[in-house]
Design an enzyme around this catalytic site. Sequence first.
Site, PDB file in Angstrom:
ATOM      1  N   CYS A 120       0.817  -1.228   0.000  1.00 11.20           N
ATOM      2  CA  CYS A 120       0.000   0.000   0.000  1.00 11.20           C
ATOM      3  C   CYS A 120       0.845   1.269   0.000  1.00 11.20           C
ATOM      4  O   CYS A 120       0.319   2.357  -0.238  1.00 11.20           O
ATOM      5  CB  CYS A 120      -0.940   0.005   1.186  1.00 11.20           C
ATOM      6  SG  CYS A 120      -2.158  -1.312   1.075  1.00 11.20           S
ATOM      7  N   HIS A 260      -3.381   7.136   2.580  1.00  9.65           N
ATOM      8  CA  HIS A 260      -3.775   5.840   2.024  1.00  9.65           C
ATOM      9  C   HIS A 260      -5.175   5.498   2.542  1.00  9.65           C
ATOM     10  O   HIS A 260      -5.475   5.692   3.718  1.00  9.65           O
ATOM     11  CB  HIS A 260      -2.760   4.783   2.457  1.00  9.65           C
ATOM     12  CG  HIS A 260      -3.178   3.387   2.132  1.00  9.65           C
ATOM     13  ND1 HIS A 260      -3.561   3.010   0.862  1.00  9.65           N
ATOM     14  CD2 HIS A 260      -3.286   2.271   2.918  1.00  9.65           C
ATOM     15  CE1 HIS A 260      -3.879   1.723   0.878  1.00  9.65           C
ATOM     16  NE2 HIS A 260      -3.733   1.261   2.111  1.00  9.65           N
ATOM     17  N   ASN A 290     -10.199  -0.190  -0.133  1.00 15.83           N
ATOM     18  CA  ASN A 290      -8.733  -0.115  -0.188  1.00 15.83           C
ATOM     19  C   ASN A 290      -8.251  -0.741  -1.499  1.00 15.83           C
ATOM     20  O   ASN A 290      -8.345  -1.954  -1.677  1.00 15.83           O
ATOM     21  CB  ASN A 290      -8.164  -0.858   1.019  1.00 15.83           C
ATOM     22  CG  ASN A 290      -6.641  -0.834   1.067  1.00 15.83           C
ATOM     23  OD1 ASN A 290      -5.985  -0.437   0.109  1.00 15.83           O
ATOM     24  ND2 ASN A 290      -6.089  -1.278   2.182  1.00 15.83           N
TER      25      ASN A 290
HETATM   26  N1  ACO Z   1     -18.847  -8.029  10.274  1.00 18.48           N
HETATM   27  C1  ACO Z   1     -19.415  -8.119  11.485  1.00 18.48           C
HETATM   28  N2  ACO Z   1     -18.717  -8.307  12.614  1.00 18.48           N
HETATM   29  C2  ACO Z   1     -17.386  -8.433  12.484  1.00 18.48           C
HETATM   30  C3  ACO Z   1     -16.715  -8.356  11.239  1.00 18.48           C
HETATM   31  C4  ACO Z   1     -17.507  -8.155  10.096  1.00 18.48           C
HETATM   32  N3  ACO Z   1     -16.983  -8.060   8.862  1.00 18.48           N
HETATM   33  N4  ACO Z   1     -15.391  -8.495  11.442  1.00 18.48           N
HETATM   34  C5  ACO Z   1     -15.222  -8.661  12.768  1.00 18.48           C
HETATM   35  N5  ACO Z   1     -16.426  -8.618  13.407  1.00 18.48           N
HETATM   36  C6  ACO Z   1     -16.695  -8.736  14.834  1.00 18.48           C
HETATM   37  C7  ACO Z   1     -15.619  -9.503  15.553  1.00 18.48           C
HETATM   38  O1  ACO Z   1     -15.883 -10.881  15.590  1.00 18.48           O
HETATM   39  C8  ACO Z   1     -15.674  -8.888  16.928  1.00 18.48           C
HETATM   40  O2  ACO Z   1     -16.735  -9.438  17.656  1.00 18.48           O
HETATM   41  P1  ACO Z   1     -16.602  -9.704  19.234  1.00 18.48           P
HETATM   42  O3  ACO Z   1     -16.432  -8.338  19.847  1.00 18.48           O
HETATM   43  O4  ACO Z   1     -17.909 -10.355  19.573  1.00 18.48           O
HETATM   44  O5  ACO Z   1     -15.409 -10.573  19.391  1.00 18.48           O
HETATM   45  C9  ACO Z   1     -16.018  -7.427  16.653  1.00 18.48           C
HETATM   46  O6  ACO Z   1     -16.668  -7.425  15.372  1.00 18.48           O
HETATM   47  C10 ACO Z   1     -14.824  -6.506  16.608  1.00 18.48           C
HETATM   48  O7  ACO Z   1     -13.830  -7.110  15.751  1.00 18.48           O
HETATM   49  P2  ACO Z   1     -12.440  -6.455  15.477  1.00 18.48           P
HETATM   50  O8  ACO Z   1     -11.600  -7.362  14.646  1.00 18.48           O
HETATM   51  O9  ACO Z   1     -11.908  -5.983  16.801  1.00 18.48           O
HETATM   52  O10 ACO Z   1     -12.903  -5.192  14.602  1.00 18.48           O
HETATM   53  P3  ACO Z   1     -12.114  -3.892  14.273  1.00 18.48           P
HETATM   54  O11 ACO Z   1     -12.822  -2.747  14.799  1.00 18.48           O
HETATM   55  O12 ACO Z   1     -10.640  -4.034  14.567  1.00 18.48           O
HETATM   56  O13 ACO Z   1     -12.278  -3.848  12.687  1.00 18.48           O
HETATM   57  C11 ACO Z   1     -10.970  -4.167  10.713  1.00 18.48           C
HETATM   58  C12 ACO Z   1     -11.693  -4.852  11.872  1.00 18.48           C
HETATM   59  C13 ACO Z   1     -12.012  -3.417   9.899  1.00 18.48           C
HETATM   60  C14 ACO Z   1     -10.305  -5.232   9.836  1.00 18.48           C
HETATM   61  C15 ACO Z   1      -9.929  -3.172  11.274  1.00 18.48           C
HETATM   62  O14 ACO Z   1      -9.140  -3.805  12.250  1.00 18.48           O
HETATM   63  C16 ACO Z   1      -9.028  -2.587  10.229  1.00 18.48           C
HETATM   64  O15 ACO Z   1      -9.457  -1.897   9.310  1.00 18.48           O
HETATM   65  N6  ACO Z   1      -7.691  -2.803  10.350  1.00 18.48           N
HETATM   66  C17 ACO Z   1      -6.734  -2.261   9.414  1.00 18.48           C
HETATM   67  C18 ACO Z   1      -6.613  -3.209   8.265  1.00 18.48           C
HETATM   68  C19 ACO Z   1      -5.871  -2.595   7.091  1.00 18.48           C
HETATM   69  O16 ACO Z   1      -5.827  -1.405   6.931  1.00 18.48           O
HETATM   70  N7  ACO Z   1      -5.304  -3.468   6.241  1.00 18.48           N
HETATM   71  C20 ACO Z   1      -4.709  -3.080   5.028  1.00 18.48           C
HETATM   72  C21 ACO Z   1      -3.405  -2.384   5.208  1.00 18.48           C
HETATM   73  S1  ACO Z   1      -2.759  -1.842   3.727  1.00 18.48           S
HETATM   74  C22 ACO Z   1      -1.950  -3.070   2.815  1.00 18.48           C
HETATM   75  O17 ACO Z   1      -0.754  -3.025   2.626  1.00 18.48           O
HETATM   76  C23 ACO Z   1      -2.728  -4.204   2.272  1.00 18.48           C
END
Ligand code: ACO
Length: 333
Positions: A120, A260, A290
């Site tokens: 990214c 980004h 993304n």
């Molecule tokens: N739909 C519904 N519920 C979900 C989902 C979903 N898609 N995903 C997770 N949950 C649930 C989980 O099970 C959890 O439930 P619990 O509290 O009962 O255990 C709750 O929602 C919270 O889950 P988290 O994983 O803590 O959610 P978070 O707020 O961290 O969001 C996400 C997840 C969107 C992936 C976030 O962490 C994120 O955007 N991280 C950055 C990722 C990123 O930018 N990656 C690319 C980098 S760039 C590159 O080089 C590719």
Amino acid sequence: MIEILPNKLFAAITGIGGYIPQNKRSNEDLEKLVDTSNEWIVKRTGIKERRILDQDLATSDMAVRAIQNLIQKYNKNLADVDALIVATSTPDMPMPATANIIAQKLGMTNVWAFDMNAACSGFLYALDMGASLVETGRYKNVLIVGADNISTYVDVYDRSTNILFGDGAGVVWLEPSNEGGIMDAYLRSNGDGREYLHIEGGGTQYPMSDDNNNALEKRYLKQDGKTVFKHAVQSMTDACQTVLKRNNLTINDVNWLVPHQANQRIIDAVGRALDIPEGRALSNIEYLGNTIAATIPLCIWENIKQIKTGDLVMLTAFGAGFSWGASLFKWMI
Ligand code: ACO
């Protein structure tokens, strides 16, 4: 402070283009595939839909269309191009470089063309590389592409990744200028981060031809979302602050921050940490998600009407590696 030498040759962006595929994958589409909801995805990411490239097309096809969009709008001539640098993590094939394929599809059969992969952060890395070429005075017209067909590597049944990613391509044209252009870039990487964000299969460590190492399962993008989130906010903020400080600027001098586009909450957190005035951190994640190396050029391209000649623009990115950075330029169009 970076010393600006008299008669310094800058690399200025003199054209920008983009391409996004027509097929949409909405949150409602994902609700039918996995246990998720539109409400959760919008609240946690700011994303409503992403674009997905047709399976019979490849990364080069998007890049070709983005370049065609640029040359039509800015009346450029591809015969003038000295170098084509393509930032991508999703090349058409291991070899030749996707840059060679793009060049051939556009009839550029006598151009220096190569790929680079910094996930990214790729567009920032490629932009600095291209600017360095122009600053030598030996290269007058350099195309910098950020293009990724990441949907190929996303498991559509994995709700921890399918909500985030989409396909697209963006491109800028660099030319020499004595008036201004790319002013600074701070780029870093740390391979300790690779366990938190990767596509392990399909390379030489886990070849697809080897049935014994679950390479097929490893073909998908995997991430530890929380860890990536935390590092992304911290690293992008630090990189921007480093660039501001060494150019003797404050965030109030910056007209536009183009981060980004990984998650709207990451964009907002970086904006808050930098204390950037409301509305100056640009975003287009809502309808694209993304798009990896394409997010930054596509975000500039879609917001082009707001950016005025002479505006100071700061870019910042974070991605797999980990890799990250920030760069600063004066908008010369
Ligand atoms: N739909 C519904 N519920 C979900 C989902 C979903 N898609 N995903 C997770 N949950 C649930 C989980 O099970 C959890 O439930 P619990 O509290 O009962 O255990 C709750 O929602 C919270 O889950 P988290 O994983 O803590 O959610 P978070 O707020 O961290 O969001 C996400 C997840 C969107 C992936 C976030 O962490 C994120 O955007 N991280 C950055 C990722 C990123 O930018 N990656 C690319 C980098 S760039 C590159 O080089 C590719």
